[in-house]
Design an enzyme around this catalytic site. Sequence first.
Site, PDB file in Angstrom:
ATOM      1  CB  SER A 124      39.361  42.593  36.621  1.00 15.17           C
ATOM      2  OG  SER A 124      40.325  42.397  37.657  1.00 15.17           O
ATOM      3  CE  LYS A 178      43.014  45.034  38.265  1.00 14.80           C
ATOM      4  NZ  LYS A 178      42.683  43.645  38.625  1.00 14.80           N
ATOM      5  CB  SER A 222      41.291  39.350  38.036  1.00 14.08           C
ATOM      6  OG  SER A 222      39.890  39.348  37.914  1.00 14.08           O
TER       7      SER A 222
END
Length: 497
Positions: free
Chosen positions: A162, A82, A186
């Site tokens: 997210s 990420k 998330s």
Amino acid sequence: MSTTPADLTELTLADARDGLRQKSFSAREITQAHLDAVAQARPLNAYLIETPERALAMAEVADRKIAAGEARPLEGLPLGIKDLFCTHDVPTTAGSKILEGFRPHYESTVSHNLWRDGAVMLGKLNLDEFAMGSSNETSAYGAVVSPWRRKDSDAPLVPGGSSGGSAAAVAARLCLGATATDTGGSIRQPAAFTGTVGIKPTYGRCSRWGTVAFASSLDQAGPITRTVRDSAILLASMAGHDPKDTTCVDLPVPDYEASVGRGVKGLTIGIPKEYRVDGMPAEIERLWHQGAEWLKAAGATIVEVSLPHTQYALPAYYIVAPAEASSNLARYDGVRYGLRVPAKDIVGMYEQTRAAGFGREVKRRIMIGTYVLSAGYYDAYYVRAQKIRTLIKRDFETVYANGVDAILTPATPSAAFGIGEKQNADPVEMYLNDVFTVTVNMAGLPGIAVPAGLDAQGLPLGLQLIGRPFDEETLFAAAQVIEDAAGRTVLPPRWWA
């Protein structure tokens, strides 16, 4: 060799690990297969930065280690990172224009741990800007498209957020597993939307050092994978004490993989009555009931429990998180790194850089956070929200003190929705996606989302298990029971290739 490149991307992380050790294929072959898959999947916009040269170089090292009988725990396994984790000399954007051109001279502890254990980096994954979002539509580099589609529809769907790039990449077979972060859901919400497994470990289990901060008292790193076992394998490498992060606990990391097959016989699983929210779809209610039945059939005792302050969790979270964000994001001003918009004086440069660099959702949360921390409102909002947070934590402590080992809830209030469907709605409608997940962050507890079935449109639905502090092992054991009962989710065909 009989294995084709497409076959290599279909493997679970555990199967790939075993295949590499048995020399059924090489690290270079499985890495190249994933690089090819990533190149074909650019319409999904899951990767912001691809690092093929670095990946192949890491794979060459892995092959030498395997040949010498020196394989490390993750030797040769291709992963996605990420783009909130700083990676040495590889651009790190946090999904924001304000970090344009930023190449860290250091490595986040979590990604360092993965490379220490032999993993291969395929690239950096898309996310909501500064991890602020539940759909991956706030990224400055465009929305991620879920590999899933509704029955008889080509309409693009969100992968959740997210960590949408992480979830989409794992579901689309663009990596064997991915790092993610969870501030209010998330990891767990995108995992539920994409038929993958996501665990948010206990606050302090993984180091936050070198991870771009959103809300420092809530943020926690964890993995997204295709199976419960794969999550256990990845978390074992990601976790661990780090003296550079004072909130990271100095506790040994258990053998999480050993706990996966432990079962739930003799465990007590709580069902919180407050999670039956108004307007909950019947299929979510049915799935929740089914999950309880699966655990009961495996030997667990199911009891109803009460978490009375649940109703205040979402509003309290949306005071605490923006307050911390407004403080953390004050450092992005165009002076030392990232975007700089010139102006006639330094105040003008600050203002114009931040106006141009931050997106709409990030600006909204900075303004909310600044407001609740301001002199006239600090006690009315921020202090009160922190008191509610204490009460939420106490609710869980009371339930666990009464002999409950884990709590079962839905992971999300619905299946994935379409890209653009909620963008013009009241922001609160988007925030409601976190209704089942924020309590876990507010209390600092571990939570795992595991696929449990499909809705009427053929989209994944997930269940969530919430555990005692630093008892991720019980979550892995219970999640494996659900995975076994539900059957592993059959991932969508590659319509994008």
